[in-house]
Every structure is written in C-alpha cells, then in structure tokens.
Design a protein around this motif. Structure first.
Motif, mmCIF file in Angstrom:
data_model
loop_
_atom_site.group_PDB
_atom_site.id
_atom_site.type_symbol
_atom_site.label_atom_id
_atom_site.label_comp_id
_atom_site.label_asym_id
_atom_site.label_seq_id
_atom_site.Cartn_x
_atom_site.Cartn_y
_atom_site.Cartn_z
ATOM 1 N N THR A 6 24.419 88.523 -20.605
ATOM 2 C CA THR A 6 25.468 87.504 -20.589
ATOM 3 C C THR A 6 25.102 86.347 -19.668
ATOM 4 O O THR A 6 25.869 85.408 -19.515
ATOM 5 N N ARG A 55 24.573 86.569 -16.385
ATOM 6 C CA ARG A 55 24.996 86.721 -14.991
ATOM 7 C C ARG A 55 23.971 87.580 -14.267
ATOM 8 O O ARG A 55 23.187 88.302 -14.894
ATOM 9 N N LEU A 56 23.981 87.502 -12.932
ATOM 10 C CA LEU A 56 23.064 88.322 -12.148
ATOM 11 C C LEU A 56 23.312 89.785 -12.471
ATOM 12 O O LEU A 56 24.451 90.239 -12.451
ATOM 13 N N PRO A 106 24.883 91.661 -8.972
ATOM 14 C CA PRO A 106 25.520 90.545 -8.266
ATOM 15 C C PRO A 106 25.771 90.839 -6.789
ATOM 16 O O PRO A 106 25.841 89.908 -6.007
ATOM 17 N N GLN A 107 25.909 92.111 -6.427
ATOM 18 C CA GLN A 107 26.131 92.404 -5.023
ATOM 19 C C GLN A 107 24.815 92.791 -4.363
ATOM 20 O O GLN A 107 24.126 93.695 -4.830
ATOM 21 N N PHE A 146 16.270 79.839 -9.371
ATOM 22 C CA PHE A 146 17.624 79.879 -9.902
ATOM 23 C C PHE A 146 18.377 81.155 -9.506
ATOM 24 O O PHE A 146 19.540 81.104 -9.102
ATOM 25 N N GLU A 166 19.714 77.544 -18.034
ATOM 26 C CA GLU A 166 20.510 78.766 -17.966
ATOM 27 C C GLU A 166 21.978 78.495 -18.270
ATOM 28 O O GLU A 166 22.620 79.244 -19.002
ATOM 29 N N PHE A 167 22.502 77.417 -17.682
ATOM 30 C CA PHE A 167 23.907 77.117 -17.927
ATOM 31 C C PHE A 167 24.135 76.705 -19.376
ATOM 32 O O PHE A 167 25.166 77.002 -19.967
ATOM 33 N N LEU A 203 24.156 79.805 -21.323
ATOM 34 C CA LEU A 203 25.357 80.578 -21.030
ATOM 35 C C LEU A 203 26.601 79.961 -21.658
ATOM 36 O O LEU A 203 27.438 80.650 -22.226
ATOM 37 N N PRO A 254 33.291 89.426 -18.482
ATOM 38 C CA PRO A 254 32.139 89.997 -17.762
ATOM 39 C C PRO A 254 31.376 88.943 -16.962
ATOM 40 O O PRO A 254 30.866 89.227 -15.872
ATOM 41 N N VAL A 255 31.299 87.719 -17.481
ATOM 42 C CA VAL A 255 30.629 86.658 -16.737
ATOM 43 C C VAL A 255 31.385 86.383 -15.439
ATOM 44 O O VAL A 255 30.809 86.309 -14.356
ATOM 45 N N GLU A 296 33.359 88.393 -13.953
ATOM 46 C CA GLU A 296 33.254 89.569 -13.100
ATOM 47 C C GLU A 296 32.004 89.480 -12.222
ATOM 48 O O GLU A 296 32.017 89.824 -11.038
ATOM 49 N N GLY A 297 30.909 88.975 -12.831
ATOM 50 C CA GLY A 297 29.672 88.811 -12.073
ATOM 51 C C GLY A 297 29.827 87.788 -10.959
ATOM 52 O O GLY A 297 29.378 88.006 -9.830
ATOM 53 N N ALA A 319 31.818 89.393 -8.238
ATOM 54 C CA ALA A 319 31.061 90.390 -7.477
ATOM 55 C C ALA A 319 30.108 89.713 -6.496
ATOM 56 O O ALA A 319 29.886 90.195 -5.384
ATOM 57 N N THR A 320 29.515 88.598 -6.901
ATOM 58 C CA THR A 320 28.569 87.938 -6.020
ATOM 59 C C THR A 320 29.264 87.266 -4.851
ATOM 60 O O THR A 320 28.801 87.335 -3.713
ATOM 61 N N TRP A 342 34.844 76.476 -3.321
ATOM 62 C CA TRP A 342 33.701 76.889 -4.144
ATOM 63 C C TRP A 342 33.276 75.811 -5.126
ATOM 64 O O TRP A 342 32.345 76.006 -5.902
ATOM 65 N N ASN A 372 31.683 73.173 -4.767
ATOM 66 C CA ASN A 372 30.301 72.706 -4.637
ATOM 67 C C ASN A 372 29.294 73.783 -4.996
ATOM 68 O O ASN A 372 28.110 73.541 -5.007
ATOM 69 N N ARG A 373 29.755 74.970 -5.214
ATOM 70 C CA ARG A 373 28.850 76.088 -5.408
ATOM 71 C C ARG A 373 28.788 76.539 -6.861
ATOM 72 O O ARG A 373 27.738 76.900 -7.376
ATOM 73 N N GLU A 409 32.507 78.211 -14.516
ATOM 74 C CA GLU A 409 32.624 79.462 -13.764
ATOM 75 C C GLU A 409 33.951 79.512 -13.030
ATOM 76 O O GLU A 409 34.568 80.575 -12.895
#
Lengths: 774, 205
Positions: A450, A452-453, A456-457, A618, B69-70, B73, B98-99, B101-102, B105-106, B154, B156-157, B162
C-alpha cells in the motif's frame, strides 16, 4: 628488477677496514617487552569483558543495573577505547619494542623513555577507565577522552614513544630499514598528526579561570568544546576516526606481521617490491577515505565521493599486505597444521583480507545506504579487531612467550584450543551481526504494497534483533574465554621461567661514516630517453627506494608529506568553500539551558545509540521527517550525528515529540512510553542538580568560538532557570513528577525539545520585521 | 633461515634483517590490473558525479523518489479535501485506512498509544475531546498542532492526503473498545456530539 645487485658496502680502503674491526657490544631490553605483553593481556581481558557486558545489555536491558556509570552510553566508549588504545596499543608497543631493537641491532634509545612510555600509557588507560564511566567525554568516537588526557596522550606518544623510537633509528647498526620499520614510522607520525588536529578545543574551566579567577564546577574543569562545529567537526572526526583504524590498527599490525610472520614461518618475505608499492599506496590513499563514514549526510557530496573512491582504490594496497603475508607461507603450510602461532597468523591475515574487501564495499554509497547505522558496521569492525588485531597479537605473544620467558610454552594444546574457541567466537559474533545489520537495514527501508512503511514503528526493528544479540553475546563470551585461557597459558609459561633471565650480549659494527651506495644499475631501455632511463633505474629497478631506506629522517619526512598533502586536498575546500555549510537564517544558538542539556546528552553518551542525521532517502524522511541540512548543526560542538541507530534518529525530535511529560516518563522508565524499548532508565537525571552557575562559562566559551550569544553572555544562569521552571511546570501540570526545575532531566528535555525545530521557525530577520508592523 | 630455494619460490635478495630475507618476486599481475582499474573507475566516478549535469544529486534523487512514491500511492484518489464529506466517507475504508494506520503507527503512537488509548496525549477512543468539536477539526489539529505545541503541527511533515486519511482514521477510533486491563488516559475536555452520519451517496454503492 635487479635489486639483488644493489648491495652497497660499508666504506672502503684501510680506514674502513679498521672501523669494521670494531664491534659494539650491547644487550636488548626485553624487560620492557615483557611489561607490554602483560599489559596487553590484562587490557585484552578487561576490554573484552566490558564488551560482553555491553552485548548483554542490548539483549537484556536490565543489565544496565540502573547505575549511571555502567549504562551502555557510558560504557561503550570505555570498551572501544580499551580495545583500541589499551589492548591493541600495548600489543603494538610490545611488537615495536621487540622488533625495532633487533631490526636496528640496537637497544632502545633510552630505558628511561621506555619506562615513561609504559607507565604513562597505562596511566592514560586508567584515567580513561575512570573518566569515561563518570561521563567526562568529548563525544566523538574513539576520541572521547577529555582534554587533560588528550594532552597526556600527546606527551607520551610524541615525547616518550616517538623520541625513543626515532632515537633508536638514529643509533641503529643496520644500514637499511626493513619494511616493518617503515610501517612503524608511518604509525607514529600519522597518529600524532591525527590526534592533535582532531583534538583542538577550548577548555571551559580554564577559560573560566582566566576570566573570573575560579572554576565553578568540576564538570567545567573537565569540559571542552572543539574549535570545529557541525559538518567540519564531523569531517575532522572521521578523518581521525577512519585513520585511527588505518594507522593504529592497520599499519603497526602490518609492521608486526612483517617481522613476526617470517620469523615464525622461517620463510623469506614473498616480495620486497610489493612491500614498497603497498606501503606507499596505503600511506597516501588511506588518509582520504574518512568521509565514507558520512555518506548521505549533510557533508558535501564531493567529499563523500572522494571518501568512496579512495576507499575503492585502497582495496588492492590493503590486499598487498595480505598477499605478502599469505604467500610468505609458501613452503611452510605444513607447519600451520601444528603450530598455533601460524594458525593465529593465517586466520588473522585472512580476516584482514576480508575486512579490507568489505571496507571498500561498504564505502560504496548505495551499499552504505543499507549498512550505515546498522550492526553491519559492528560486524565489520569486530572482524577487524577480533580477527586481525586480536589474532595477530595472540600469535605474536605465543611466539614471544618462550623467547621472553626463556622456557617452553606451557601448553601447545591450550594455545590451539585458544585459537579454535576464539575463531568460533568470532564467527558467531560476525555472522549474527551481519544478519542483524542486514535485517534491520532492510526493515527500515521496507514499504508494503500500500506504499506505507512496512515497519512503521522503530521498535519493531529492534525487538527483531534480540536473538542475534544473544548469539553475539555467546560469541563474544567464547572469545573472552579463549583469551582467559591464553592468559592462563602465558602465566603458566612464566612460572617455569629460569631464576635469572639470560641476557645474551649482541655484537654489531657501528655504521661507518663513509658508506657507499652500490653503483647505479644501467638502464634497461635502449631508446636513449633520459627521463625513461631515470624511471627505469630509480623506480622500476628500485635504486631510489633502496637508497631512501637508509635515511630514516628523509623517509619520515616523505611519509609526513604524503599524509599531510592528502589531508589538505580535502580539508582546505572543507574549511574554505562556502557552499559546504549553507547557513540557514532561522537556525539560532542553543539557549543556555539547552546548551547545558546538550552537554548532558554528550556526557550520557546518547550518541552511542541515537543518530541525529536524517539522510535524504525516502524511507528515512518518511519515518523521521525532513532530511538534515549542514546549516542546522553549525552550533553543534561537538557534532552528534552518531553512527549507529540502536534507538531511532533524534534529529527532528523537537518537531515530532516536543512533549516534556512524555520525555520525563520515558527517561524514568523507557518501556512505560515505548513498550519493548531496550533503552536503560535514567533515574539519576531526576536527582542530580543542574549547576546553573556553571552555565555562564559554557556560554562564554561558545561565544569565544564565535557563537552569537546576545543576551545570554551576561545572563545565562537566570535564563536557564526560567526555561527550566517552565518545563518543570509543563511536566508537573500533566500529572508528572513535581519539583524538577533544578534537575538535570529538565535540561536534557529542553535540548530534545529544540532538536530539529529551527528549520521551521521564521528567519531571525523576518521576526523583527513582523514585530515592526505591529 | 634463507633456504636455497630461490628457484622454487623466487629469487632471494641479498639483504637480510635479523635473519629475515626477502624474495625479489614481481607484484602479481591481477593485483596491478585491479589496482589500476580501481584508479580509472575512481577518476571517472568522481568527475562524473561531481560535475556532470546528468548526475542527480542525493537531494534530487530524494525529491524524485518522494514524488514517485506519492504519485504511486495517491494516483487513484487525487487530492483529498479535508472536508466533512471526504473524512466521513474514508472512515473504515478498507483500501485507505491501512495507509492511515501506517502513518499513525510511525508518528502518533508514542504519545497516543498503539490503540489510541492515550498516554501523554489524549485518549482518542472516548467521547471527550479537548481541542475540537467537529470532525473536520481533527485535520486542523493534525495540520497545525494544539496545546501550545505539546501536540506538534504535522502540516510540514505529512502529505496533505495523509492528513485527511489520518483524520478519518482518528475519527474512526472514537468508540473503539480497548481491551480490559490496558491503561488508558483519563478523559480530558468535554463530551462532544457524535460525528455526523455517513452520507448514503458515498457509503452505499
């Protein structure tokens, strides 16, 4: 080449004949070698014991014991310094003191200098073992020792060791210098240059004393700030760091190999010509390679490219040493089966060959993008230190023991067992760390379908490594045990020494004043081109170099020139070209409290586990945020980019996690906020007080180095108190611990809250403009 | 120790040091060749990657990777608007959550907990909210931060998409059951009205 014909003769005529009749009588000083051998064994055990403790701490964080001075961040520098400077250091001194006397047919220049060297060096090691766990550190890898010890190192290395060695060269009774001596020369001069130029600093306490007549704290007395900052500090540090590997762990051990290997194998060196070519190419090329430690960082791309290509060019010069070692064994391979000394040498040289192949490979940028910050680097350095340095040392000691103690080696079987247990230990160590490194590197960069990493953690990529950390701890323990066995064996050998050591008198003629070089050979070219003839005679037929080998000072000067010229090619643009450090208007100096907090970050050794350098890759900017810019670390003295991510990168910590209550809970018990974390807890940060009055001197020292500290120059303690109170309130009002306003944890949090945030602030100029509008 | 084996292993030089002799062997040909090859490659590499306009810098490569990548995505959904309808429609979306969720999580779990149960940041699963009363304000808080910086901005991040996806993910967390025994953060702020119902036109296909 017809170097065989290039044999000179000592003087000529009747005068010389009379001079040659006279033979000097002298005795070698083997006592000093015995002292260095014992020191080598003692520090080997301690350095590796600390290594095993560290390995356990990663597998089992409880092994940090909640004690400040045994936490990973403080102990790891002790391990690296002890392994390099105490273990390998004493080993090369033993090798040099034994072989130089024999290669020069002369006793060491001065027994007193020998003893000063020995005891001075042990004193330095002991002071390192005391200061590093107490948190006195410069925060640069392998250059952690604080300024008073730096001075002591310079005195002992140059004043005692250097003078003693070169004095011996001057008084030698052997006309030409053997290749081992070339490597010793390169070691001594280059390490001195590296040490001095990477350790230029302003000592905070001394400056304070001159200004105010007193020193406000012991910490200030020990504290120094480097004259370099940010990118330039990083460049100097890795120029030093990489060449510490080159000239402390490689060249002296090649010298050791060139003496002890042919001695043990009783075979001639494979190729004199290869010695010449690989010696000079190593000396010239190694110096450039440092920037490969800084790939994809804020270091200018041209410097990083130079670091890479010079590392690639270093592959063959390094292998020249391996070839000369292994091919010297032709005709003696049958002995390897029975002689533990040769076993150690063969495997040691093989590890040298493997790590000098791996080094250039890791320096390729795209490989480095995967390996950097991971345990791959740890595997690489341990195959070098345990395999190459360790085994060359133990091979040498087993060869020396019967000669130094004038008896038989107590047990050949135990020595062979030492070899096998050690070898299996290294293999378990490096294979587990290769696996851990590649695993973690791939996890960091993995994306799922998808986009995403995949992990991610960060913590997921740490807990995955636990099994490998256990295997590493087992491998390290085996190596430590094998060293213990070796120490026992040498001890038992020593016990069977004769009541009085025999000190055989040596006889050798002094060098006569009127030595004549052999006649220059004829050019083999028949084209009558003067330049071509010169090249053939001087270079291809080796006449020039052979002659150079009898002029130690000229030889030394050439080594110095090679090293310095190569260094300046990189250093001059690094310090003069403006685009190397593009300044960013919004980046401002740290506040007094943040500066103090930063010093705590350095003192606790946070950089041993956390990087502060997000690479423009990236997967990395996705995880950590905007990549780091050179202009962001201009006030960082020392730079704290780090080299290993046992924990996550912190370069943008202030952006992503400015939450003081979070940090307070995290320092008290990391697993409270980050389940699975292997970070130790830092209870003492909540008890030890901030020495507010000592901050002024730190700000002053920074200001002296050119940091534009407006108001803080007069008012640092007060500013620090106010900021500390605000953060303490933030923690308390969230239900966190009360009364932290004068505790160290608050200073450290202030620093973390600041990390990586300046780039978002409006430029200093704009802020005033905005103010003017109101 | 110099053995009379000059023929087999090379020609011995006349000098010796403390009994160590040396052969006059040439340096191996393969050694020369690789050494020379590494020098030639290095010259080419350095000049090409330092001076050629054809070689992308690391920063350019990064920008390119980020764009690619973006694009990969988000090619399907284009630019999302941070409005109520979009956020509501994305809640529980099997492809896009799920995206989010990632991203959560990060960036979010360290303060809000892995299930949103709250730690030093508020509990996102209960009905109490501190800095917002409407669903679109979730995106605003993510974008700009809150609580005088305790919740960072967030904007700027993260990619704008997202932020919208994350807002939907966080909105969907409300009412989530936290396994008993998990420590949650005490409620903060006020109980706010439930999110508006998901419009039929979007959800029912």
């Amino acid at each position: 080449m017809s170097a065989a014909r290039l044999q000179g003769h000592e003087g000529g005529g009747a005068d010389a004949a009379r001079a040659n009749d006279h033979l000097d009588e002298f005795v070698y000083d083997d006592k000093i070698v015995r002292m260095f051998v014992w020191a080598t064994l003692l520090w080997a055990f301690i350095a590796m014991l600390v290594g095993v403790v560290l390995a356990l701490q990663l597998a089992l964080p409880e092994a940090n014991l909640g004690l400040a001075w045994v936490t990973f961040g403080r102990l790891r520098p002790l391990h690296t310094n002890a392994a390099i400077f105490a273990f390998a250091g004493n080993a090369i001194f033993a090798a040099i003191y034994y072989s130089t006397q024999r290669l020069c047919k002369a006793r060491m220049f001065s027994d007193r200098l020998s003893r000063l060297h020995f005891w001075g060096w042990q004193g330095i090691i002991v002071s390192a073992a005391l200061t590093l766990p107490l948190g006195f550190t410069q925060g640069k890898e392998y250059a952690e020792l604080e300024w008073p010890i730096d001075l002591a190192i310079a005195v002992v290395w140059v004043g005692f060791f250097g003078v003693n060695f070169f004095g011996t060269l001057i008084r030698r009774r052997e006309r030409h210098m053997y290749v081992a001596l070339w490597f010793y020369i390169a070691t001594i001069v280059t390490v001195a240059i590296l040490h001095i130029f990477n350790n230029l600093w302003i000592p905070v306490g001394v400056l304070e004393f001159f200004k105010t007549g007193e020193v406000s704290s012991f910490d200030n007395l020990m504290k120094s700030y480097p004259i370099y900052s940010g990118v330039q500090d990083a460049f100097m540090q890795w120029w030093y760091g990489h060449n510490a590997v080159a000239f402390f762990l490689t060249t002296p051990f090649l010298g050791l190999m060139y003496y002890f290997l042919p001695k043990a194998a009783e075979r001639p060196i494979f190729s004199y010509r290869l010695s010449i070519v690989h010696f000079w190419s190593i000396v010239f090329i190694y110096i450039w390679a440092g920037p490969h430690h800084l790939h994809y960082t804020a270091l200018a791309a041209w410097a990083s490219s130079l670091g890479m290509v010079f590392s690639l060019m270093l592959w063959m010069p390094s292998w020249g040493g391996m070839i000369n070692g292994l091919l010297t064994l032709r005709g003696a391979w049958n002995k390897v089966a029975t002689d533990p000394v040769l076993k150690f040498f063969v495997v040691g040289i093989t590890f040298y060959g493997m790590s000098t192949f791996e080094g250039p490979m890791l320096s390729i940028k795209s490989v480095n993008a995967l390996s950097h910050y991971t345990d791959w680097t740890i595997a690489h350095v341990h195959s070098g230190t345990l395999g190459w340095n360790g085994f060359m040392t133990f091979g040498m000691i087993y060869w020396l023991a019967p000669r130094l103690f004038q008896t038989k080696l107590y047990s050949v079987k135990a020595a062979t067992a030492h070899f096998w247990i050690g070898t299996i230990g290294i293999l378990l160590y490096v294979i587990s760390m290769y696996t851990a490194g590649v695993t973690q590197g791939l996890m960091w960069r993995a994306f799922d379908s998808t986009g995403r990493l995949a992990y991610p953690q960060f913590i997921e990529t740490v807990t995955r490594l636990a099994p490998f950390y256990w295997i590493r701890a087992i491998g390290g323990t085996m190596y430590l045990a094998s060293v213990g066995l070796g120490i026992w064996n040498i001890w038992m050998t020593w016990r069977t020494r004769p009541p009085q050591y025999d000190e055989p008198i040596q006889y050798a003629a002094p060098l006569s004043k009127n030595y004549q070089d052999p006649p220059k050979p004829e050019s083999r070219l028949h084209a009558n081109i003067a330049f071509g003839d010169k090249v053939d005679v001087n270079i291809l037929q080796g006449w020039w170099h052979r002659r150079l080998e009898r002029f130690p000072m000229k030889f030394t000067v050439l080594v110095i020139v090679a090293v310095i010229v190569a260094s300046l090619f990189e250093a001059i643009p690094m310090f003069t070209v403006k685009s190397v450090v593009k300044t960013i208007d919004s980046v401002q100096p740290y506040t007094p409290l943040e500066l103090y907090g930063r010093d705590l970050y350095v003192a606790e050794g946070c950089y041993n586990c956390h990087s502060q350098m997000i690479r423009p890759i990236f997967a990395e900017t996705k995880r950590y945020g905007e990549y780091s810019k050179a202009g962001e670390s201009i006030y960082d003295r020392p730079f704290q980019w780090g080299s290993r991510r046992i924990g996550p990168d912190l370069a943008r910590e202030g952006q992503t996690n400015p939450n003081a209550p979070w940090h307070a809970r995290h320092f008290a018990e990391p697993t409270d906020t980050s389940p699975g974390s292997i970070m130790p807890s830092y209870p003492w940060l909540f008890e030890k007080k901030i020495e507010f009055e000592s901050i002024q001197a730190r700000v002053d020292a920074m200001a002296m180095l050119g940091v534009p500290y407006g108001e803080a120059i007069n008012n640092a303690p007060q500013m620090a108190r106010e900021q500390a109170a605000a953060i303490a309130l933030e923690i308390e009002s969230d239900g966190g611990r009360p009364n932290l306003a004068d505790k160290q944890v608050v200073a450290l949090i202030a620093y973390l809250k600041r990390l990586g945030t300046d780039i978002l602030s409006p430029p200093a100029g704009d802020a005033t403009a905005a103010g003017g509008e109101e | 120790m110099t053995q009379p084996d000059s023929g087999q292993y090379g020609h011995l030089l006349e000098h010796e040091y403390d009994g160590i002799a040396e052969y006059d062997n040439p340096t191996p040909g393969w050694w020369h060749t690789i050494f020379l090859g590494s020098v030639l490659f290095s010259v080419f590499y350095f000049f090409f990657f330092t001076f050629s306009p054809m070689a992308l810098t690391e920063e350019e490569q990064h920008a390119e990777a980020q764009r690619r990548e973006f694009q990969k995505l988000f090619a399907e959904i284009g630019e999302l608007e941070a409005d109520q309808a979009t956020i509501l429609s994305l809640m529980g979306d099997p492809q896009w959550m799920p995206v989010a969720e990632g991203v959560f999580a990060t960036n979010c779990v360290s303060c809000h907990g892995s299930m949103g149960q709250g730690l030093v940041g508020p509990n996102l699963t209960d009905d109490y909210f501190k800095n917002l009363t409407e669903i679109t304000q979730i995106a605003e808080v993510i974008q700009n931060g809150a609580a005088s910086g305790a919740m960072p901005a967030w904007g700027n991040r993260l990619h704008p998409n997202e932020i919208v996806l994350l807002a939907a993910y966080v909105a969907d967390m409300r009412g989530r059951t936290i396994p008993p025994g998990t420590r949650t953060r005490d409620p903060e702020g006020e109980v706010i009205p439930p999110w508006p119902p998901v419009p039929d036109s979007v959800s029912g296909e």
